[in-house]
Enzyme design. Sequence first.
Site, PDB file in Angstrom:
ATOM      1  N   GLU A  76       0.740  -1.645  -0.070  1.00 50.89           N
ATOM      2  CA  GLU A  76      -0.162   0.180   0.122  1.00 50.89           C
ATOM      3  C   GLU A  76       0.804   1.140  -0.105  1.00 50.89           C
ATOM      4  OE1 GLU A  76      -3.223   2.075  -0.391  1.00 50.89           O
ATOM      5  OE2 GLU A  76      -3.036   0.452  -0.255  1.00 50.89           O
ATOM      6  N   ASP A  77       1.842   1.380   0.722  1.00 53.01           N
ATOM      7  CA  ASP A  77       2.730   2.131   0.979  1.00 53.01           C
ATOM      8  C   ASP A  77       3.884   2.791   0.474  1.00 53.01           C
ATOM      9  OD1 ASP A  77       0.690   3.782   2.908  1.00 53.01           O
ATOM     10  OD2 ASP A  77       1.015   2.516   4.353  1.00 53.01           O
TER      11      ASP A  77
END
Length: 706
Positions: A76-77
Amino acid sequence: MPSINALADRLKEYLPEEQIRQVKRAYYYAEQAHEGQNRQSGEHYVTHPLAVANILSEIKLDSQTLMAAMLHDVIEDTNIPKSAIVAQFGDEVANLVDGVSKLTHLEFETKQHEQAENFQKMIMAMTRDIRVIIVKLADRIHNMRTLGALRPDKKRRIARETLDIYSPIAARLGINNFRVELEDLCFHALHPMRAQLIQNATKNMRGRRKDNIDQVTSSISDKINLLNFEYEISGREKHLYSIYNKMKNNRKSFRDILDVFAFRIIVKTSDDCYRALGAVHSAYTPISDRFKDYIAVPKANGYQSLHTIVISPRGLPLEIQIRTKEMEAHSNHGVASHWLYKESDDTQSNSLTNLRAQKWVKSLLDMQEQASTPLEFIEDVKSDLFPEEIYVFSPKGKIIELHAGATAVDFAFAIHTKIGEQCVGCEINNRISSLSEPLKNGDTIKIKTVEGARPNPAWLSFIKTQKARSNIRSYLKQLKSSDTTLLGRNLLENALSITNHTLDSISLTVIDSVLNESNFSTLNELLEDIGLGNKLAYIVASKLIQSTEVSPNSKEVIQTPMKIHGNEGLAISYAKCCSPIPGDHILGVINVGKGVVIHRSRCSNLVDIRNQADRCLHLTWDKEMHGQFFVTLAIDASDHPGVLAEIAGTIALEHANINSINIDKSDKHMSRLKINISIENRIHMAQVMKRLRKLKSVYKIIRTKN
């Protein structure tokens, strides 16, 4: 914050060296992936996944789950794709990471509809691998522990979301340690002053009651020692949020909450649990209606224990829980204990816990399929996340677990969906009872069914279980679809009949052309749209016959009355403002998206609608129309003893049922009675009124609006 080496030392208690090396490798991979990223507190970002893994290690999760915890924010990051995780750590870990990644935006900042859709994603992830939600719960715990760096409004929003969704899910999965910590953290975030006051009061009480706790522990130990088996006994304080809820719900101050402390006895076997219970009851007097046997009848999440409340010598109630070591592990770890005990020989209770969790998650998936909107789905799930169980019996002695306040309808659907749909009556403890009567612990319920019967929409007002609610909604939704399709067909046939056409006489080519023009795939979709009032029948008829016999601007073509047969189902409803009955002159009002509402022609609510020809539909009753209809009669009668019985008996002589009676005393000699009765038609109503007028006590009788 523990280091990766400190975590590795803890993991040596239950994981082999090779698996610990894999967990450490996942940590270093995450550390490199998150290089340069910091949390709002200023700490390096990798401290968060490490903390999540530490939380999971406390409940002894397997190495794949711990690796997924280390990597849960990588996809996600960072720019690292799922394929890279697969290459490094395998499909199982990558799928867990991907599942958690899809939940990272489950924040209640957006519109309600989007919140519900995000929650659906969580349920879908749980159905694939329940460890996804366990990682998410640990992730939420660490986020709640580190709320300090956030704005107060954001703290409260996250805490409210946690209390509404995550804490109940932890409870439903039986992970009690997670539930307790989440609730207390939320309590501190939402009500910091109240939490601090209760915490200080509990600390002060601990000192005052230490002698009492020691005395209770000693007395119980003396009794159990006589039985000669291994046990552990400990006193504990109830957690802050539990105390606060008891104060709030019972409207009591802290000093009035007597059972702040509870005792737990841990033994080796289930038999020892019952022997220890006998010892406790010989030491202290039990409160008879406060004993619960969750060993014989476990909770829905697999929780097992004996609960009893006894009175101490000082008159204080004491809660005592008795369970085995395995039950204690399942109480604290719930479904997570599946991975802790899967290598052991005695996995029966663990397997039951896991099966119950899987059954619950599957029920959520069924609920999702039946819900018409994400909002409806999340409403059903929220109601299912807060169950207080009761246990009832079928006539054959089968134990059925239901929510507190559940009814015979909930019971019927719990047995089988078909039984619920065909339910028409019930007996509770061999007594004919109402379907809406709340059930109590120990009730025996017998359901009466009739082939062809169908759910009543009114059931939605009193049922308690999500299974009953979602099944009834789904059935009514399908039923309404078929009803509106039938109504649409009748409306279209009525419009076509003006030019001596029928739907069967229209060629399939023409029908397909109109369907394509209207963006419908099937004729039934078009008919349903007509039945819902979204399209006007005379315009569709005009297109179908492709002639000037029916002009799109000639709205009079639908003025030939359409017959009401009484079998139109949910597509047609009767206006409550004027209560039309067979024999009345009637007019239909097409409500977009809802079908047709029938009014009496002279209804005052039609004043503004009557000139909207595209919404009005001339109707007539079919001569063979049968059914029960409701009218209200206003009766002026002399006020004397027995007048009500006299009037009720007269109505009964004409085979009409009284639904409600309202009495308004106009003076000391006269009363105005408003009686709502069910009748078959206008002639039946006239017969009732004629017989009532013959009574000497009745001065005046009229039919009124409701």
